[in-house]
Write a protein that holds these residues in place. Structure first.
Motif, PDB file in Angstrom:
ATOM      1  N   LYS A  67       0.822  -1.219   0.000  1.00  0.00           N
ATOM      2  CA  LYS A  67       0.000   0.000   0.000  1.00  0.00           C
ATOM      3  C   LYS A  67       0.849   1.259   0.000  1.00  0.00           C
ATOM      4  CE  LYS A  67      -3.962   0.683   0.921  1.00  0.00           C
ATOM      5  NZ  LYS A  67      -5.101   1.142   0.112  1.00  0.00           N
ATOM      6  N   THR A  68       1.984   1.215   0.686  1.00  0.00           N
ATOM      7  CA  THR A  68       2.760   2.446   0.882  1.00  0.00           C
ATOM      8  C   THR A  68       4.177   2.366   0.343  1.00  0.00           C
ATOM      9  OG1 THR A  68       3.435   1.685   3.083  1.00  0.00           O
ATOM     10  CG2 THR A  68       1.444   3.037   2.948  1.00  0.00           C
ATOM     11  N   SER A  69       4.579   1.259  -0.254  1.00  0.00           N
ATOM     12  CA  SER A  69       5.954   1.158  -0.721  1.00  0.00           C
ATOM     13  C   SER A  69       6.044   0.068  -1.779  1.00  0.00           C
ATOM     14  CB  SER A  69       6.901   0.860   0.450  1.00  0.00           C
ATOM     15  OG  SER A  69       8.240   0.945   0.036  1.00  0.00           O
ATOM     16  N   SER A 118      -9.329   0.463  -7.516  1.00  0.00           N
ATOM     17  CA  SER A 118     -10.071  -0.771  -7.760  1.00  0.00           C
ATOM     18  C   SER A 118     -11.549  -0.413  -7.884  1.00  0.00           C
ATOM     19  CB  SER A 118      -9.873  -1.773  -6.614  1.00  0.00           C
ATOM     20  OG  SER A 118      -8.519  -2.164  -6.520  1.00  0.00           O
ATOM     21  N   GLY A 119     -12.177  -0.883  -8.941  1.00  0.00           N
ATOM     22  CA  GLY A 119     -13.578  -0.529  -9.167  1.00  0.00           C
ATOM     23  C   GLY A 119     -14.518  -1.681  -8.878  1.00  0.00           C
ATOM     24  N   PHE A 120     -15.678  -1.340  -8.320  1.00  0.00           N
ATOM     25  CA  PHE A 120     -16.717  -2.320  -8.056  1.00  0.00           C
ATOM     26  C   PHE A 120     -17.993  -1.865  -8.759  1.00  0.00           C
ATOM     27  CE2 PHE A 120     -13.734  -2.560  -4.600  1.00  0.00           C
ATOM     28  CZ  PHE A 120     -13.567  -3.916  -4.388  1.00  0.00           C
ATOM     29  N   TYR A 158     -15.231   3.237  -6.330  1.00  0.00           N
ATOM     30  CA  TYR A 158     -13.792   3.105  -6.513  1.00  0.00           C
ATOM     31  C   TYR A 158     -13.098   3.195  -5.160  1.00  0.00           C
ATOM     32  CZ  TYR A 158     -14.645   3.766 -11.474  1.00  0.00           C
ATOM     33  OH  TYR A 158     -15.098   3.623 -12.758  1.00  0.00           O
ATOM     34  N   LEU A 159     -12.195   2.272  -4.937  1.00  0.00           N
ATOM     35  CA  LEU A 159     -11.366   2.250  -3.743  1.00  0.00           C
ATOM     36  C   LEU A 159      -9.904   2.388  -4.151  1.00  0.00           C
ATOM     37  CD1 LEU A 159     -13.029  -0.707  -1.770  1.00  0.00           C
ATOM     38  CD2 LEU A 159     -13.451   1.750  -1.519  1.00  0.00           C
ATOM     39  N   ARG A 160      -9.167   3.144  -3.376  1.00  0.00           N
ATOM     40  CA  ARG A 160      -7.763   3.340  -3.682  1.00  0.00           C
ATOM     41  C   ARG A 160      -6.998   2.046  -3.423  1.00  0.00           C
ATOM     42  NH1 ARG A 160      -4.892   8.305  -0.829  1.00  0.00           N
ATOM     43  NH2 ARG A 160      -6.637   9.383  -1.862  1.00  0.00           N
ATOM     44  N   ILE A 197       0.719   7.711  -4.947  1.00  0.00           N
ATOM     45  CA  ILE A 197       0.256   8.224  -6.222  1.00  0.00           C
ATOM     46  C   ILE A 197       1.087   7.616  -7.345  1.00  0.00           C
ATOM     47  CG2 ILE A 197       1.795  10.222  -6.300  1.00  0.00           C
ATOM     48  CD1 ILE A 197      -1.904  10.397  -7.185  1.00  0.00           C
ATOM     49  N   ASN A 198       0.459   7.369  -8.477  1.00  0.00           N
ATOM     50  CA  ASN A 198       1.178   6.934  -9.664  1.00  0.00           C
ATOM     51  C   ASN A 198       1.524   8.168 -10.494  1.00  0.00           C
ATOM     52  OD1 ASN A 198       0.992   4.205  -9.053  1.00  0.00           O
ATOM     53  ND2 ASN A 198      -0.953   3.961 -10.129  1.00  0.00           N
ATOM     54  N   GLN A 199       2.752   8.631 -10.371  1.00  0.00           N
ATOM     55  CA  GLN A 199       3.209   9.761 -11.177  1.00  0.00           C
ATOM     56  C   GLN A 199       4.281   9.255 -12.129  1.00  0.00           C
ATOM     57  OE1 GLN A 199       3.424  13.801  -9.700  1.00  0.00           O
ATOM     58  NE2 GLN A 199       5.570  13.924 -10.316  1.00  0.00           N
ATOM     59  N   VAL A 200       3.969   9.271 -13.408  1.00  0.00           N
ATOM     60  CA  VAL A 200       4.858   8.730 -14.436  1.00  0.00           C
ATOM     61  C   VAL A 200       5.198   9.843 -15.410  1.00  0.00           C
ATOM     62  CG1 VAL A 200       5.137   7.011 -16.262  1.00  0.00           C
ATOM     63  CG2 VAL A 200       3.858   6.426 -14.192  1.00  0.00           C
TER      64      VAL A 200
END
Length: 372
Positions: free
Chosen positions: A26-28, A208-210, A219-221, A226-229
């Protein structure tokens, strides 16, 4: 093993391929390098006459029936001029910008070339040479294979387009870096953005979508990070600069090694600084402390971690925020304050596009990660 002696058309693509096992939380994330030395792949294309194309066809049959190919490393070619046949011939070579193995190809034409075993010296290589050359080139020669074989398209007027891909079974690890360090990792100081290109970026949370079909999606994280690309691009021309870039790309080990990257934008508008306090206007401060910044002051870059942020005074009806830095800034005038990200490559494959007289183009995505 058979030499593939045909000079490729440009641009020619060379791929460096690693394998990194990434375990997300979740964090790394944890990264394990499964292939610390890159697998090199060359994709050659040629335009050959009917006679020479038939020679390439026969060569492919024989080489694949034997133990494979000897593949010239055309990306590291050096002109050496006239060479006389003999034992222990000393050939001047700039070894600072090339990585030789134990073999080299002396090449003058598709019909006049030879593989030699070399001994490296101080600015030269020594080899037993069977032929005499008037205007030769020398380059590393590596064993390899061509799993997909030869692809040929016949054109008019007795010409043929050929495509051949090679996977080298040997390669050198030329990892090296001359970049400065910040918090234990390289700082990428040269800008990968060129005129005419863009510095593309995406920022989003992994969700994640339900969906039960009849109601609204929920939607749940999936991760707290964050995804920063960002899409980075280099275009390098000088031989020494190309080799230095290759060394640094090797040193990243694909997605394994992190480094620091500045946005190189004016992300924060400075007001003043004193000691470890940097005051900026609070119009667009979007990231809570701690975070890192690049401060270009009197033309030089300084890197600091912002450890705390507190509301400051109102100046000209604009709110400010006082940023506490981990150490004081030096200099007198701030030119730019940019966000500073710890990132890694987001791909285990790096393509180098080599073009005659046009340098080398490299494009690779990078992803922000927690500081290792």
């Amino acid at each position: 093993m058979r030499i593939w002696p045909f000079k490729p058309r440009t641009p020619m693509v060379e791929s460096l391929q690693w394998a990194t096992d990434i375990i997300f939380t979740k964090t790394s994330e944890q990264r394990i390098g499964l292939r610390l030395q890159p697998r090199r792949v060359f994709n050659f294309s040629h335009t050959l006459s009917d006679e020479v194309a038939n020679y390439s066809r026969v060569l492919t049959r024989n080489a694949q029936g034997d133990s494979g190919f000897l593949v010239p490393d055309w990306t590291q070619t050096q002109s050496v001029g006239a060479i006389s046949a003999g034992s222990g011939v000393v050939i001047p070579v700039d070894l600072s910008t090339v990585d030789f193995g134990t073999q080299a190809l002396i090449w003058e034409s598709e019909s006049r070339n030879e593989a030699v075993t070399i001994t490296l010296g101080a600015g030269n290589v020594t080899a037993d040479v069977a032929n005499t050359y008037a205007n030769a080139q020398i380059m590393p020669l590596w064993p390899g294979s061509s799993p997909e074989g030869l692809n040929m398209s016949r054109l008019g007027a007795g010409n043929n387009n050929l495509a051949m891909g090679f996977i080298l079974s040997e390669s050198s690890d030329i990892s090296a870096s001359t970049y400065p360090q910040y918090r234990g990792h390289d700082v990428l100081t040269d800008c990968p953005v060129l005129g005419g290109s863009t510095f593309d970026e995406t920022t989003a949370f992994s969700l994640s979508g339900f969906d039960n079909v009849v109601g609204n999606n929920v939607y749940l994280r999936a991760r707290d990070l964050i995804n920063q690309v960002q899409q980075m691009r280099w275009h390098v021309f000088e031989r020494a600069s190309i080799y230095a870039l290759r060394q640094w790309l090797h040193s990243r080990k694909g997605r394994l090694k992190a480094f620091w990257l500045s946005s190189r934008a004016r992300d924060l508008e400075p007001v003043s600084f004193s000691g470890t306090t940097l005051t900026v206007f609070n119009d667009v401060l979007t990231r809570p402390a701690p975070f890192d910044v690049e401060v270009v002051i009197d033309g030089a870059s300084e890197y600091r971690q912002v450890t705390a942020a507190a509301s400051g005074a109102t100046i000209d009806s604009r709110a400010t925020v006082d940023l506490t830095l981990d150490s004081a800034l030096t200099g007198t005038e701030i030119d730019r304050i940019s966000m500073f990200y710890c990132v890694r490559f987001d791909s285990d494959r790096v393509d180098l596009e080599h073009a005659a007289a046009a340098g080398v183009v490299v494009q690779v995505p990078v992803r922000e990660v927690p500081v290792p």
